[in-house]
Design a protein around this motif. Structure first.
Motif, PDB file in Angstrom:
ATOM      1  N   CYS A   7      22.647   6.798 -12.501  1.00 50.19           N
ATOM      2  CA  CYS A   7      21.696   7.535 -13.451  1.00 50.19           C
ATOM      3  C   CYS A   7      20.822   6.616 -14.084  1.00 50.19           C
ATOM      4  N   VAL A  14      25.928   8.749  -9.258  1.00 50.35           N
ATOM      5  CA  VAL A  14      25.831  10.249  -9.228  1.00 50.35           C
ATOM      6  C   VAL A  14      25.916  10.227  -7.557  1.00 50.35           C
ATOM      7  N   LYS A  23      20.765  15.555 -10.457  1.00 45.08           N
ATOM      8  CA  LYS A  23      20.337  14.495  -9.631  1.00 45.08           C
ATOM      9  C   LYS A  23      18.931  14.180  -9.932  1.00 45.08           C
ATOM     10  N   PHE A  25      19.996  12.521 -12.279  1.00 44.91           N
ATOM     11  CA  PHE A  25      20.787  12.260 -13.599  1.00 44.91           C
ATOM     12  C   PHE A  25      22.349  12.867 -13.588  1.00 44.91           C
ATOM     13  N   CYS A  26      22.798  12.250 -14.404  1.00 47.51           N
ATOM     14  CA  CYS A  26      24.455  12.689 -14.439  1.00 47.51           C
ATOM     15  C   CYS A  26      24.722  13.862 -15.128  1.00 47.51           C
ATOM     16  N   CYS A  30      21.112  13.313 -20.201  1.00 46.17           N
ATOM     17  CA  CYS A  30      20.373  12.141 -19.442  1.00 46.17           C
ATOM     18  C   CYS A  30      19.091  12.671 -18.960  1.00 46.17           C
TER      19      CYS A  30
END
Length: 75
Positions: A7, A14, A23, A25-26, A30
């Motif tokens: 991430c 991830v 995705k 990002f987790c 985020c």
């Protein structure tokens, strides 16, 4: 084996697959932090300094080396 990326915000691994909703990002948290950073102009896409069109009024810019493919900086 699926690809795994970290991430960009918190560095949590991830898995890059269709089920990974946020995705790269987790989580949505985020993702929103990153969006806020762009909105606050903490991130930017670097570009070359714009040229003054008056300075090149009688010059073909493509022939002078100012074609669009060269607009973005290269590392």
């Amino acid at each position: 084996m699926p690809t795994t990326v970290n991430c960009p915000i918190c560095k949590t691994p991830v898995v890059w697959e269709p089920q990974s909703k946020f995705k790269p990002f987790c989580s949505e948290r985020c993702k929103m932090i990153d969006l806020g950073d762009w909105a606050d102009e903490k991130h930017a896409i670097p570009v070359k300094t714009p040229i003054d069109p008056e300075m090149f009024a009688n010059i073909d810019l493509d022939e002078a080396g100012f074609d669009e493919g060269d607009f973005f900086k290269k590392d």
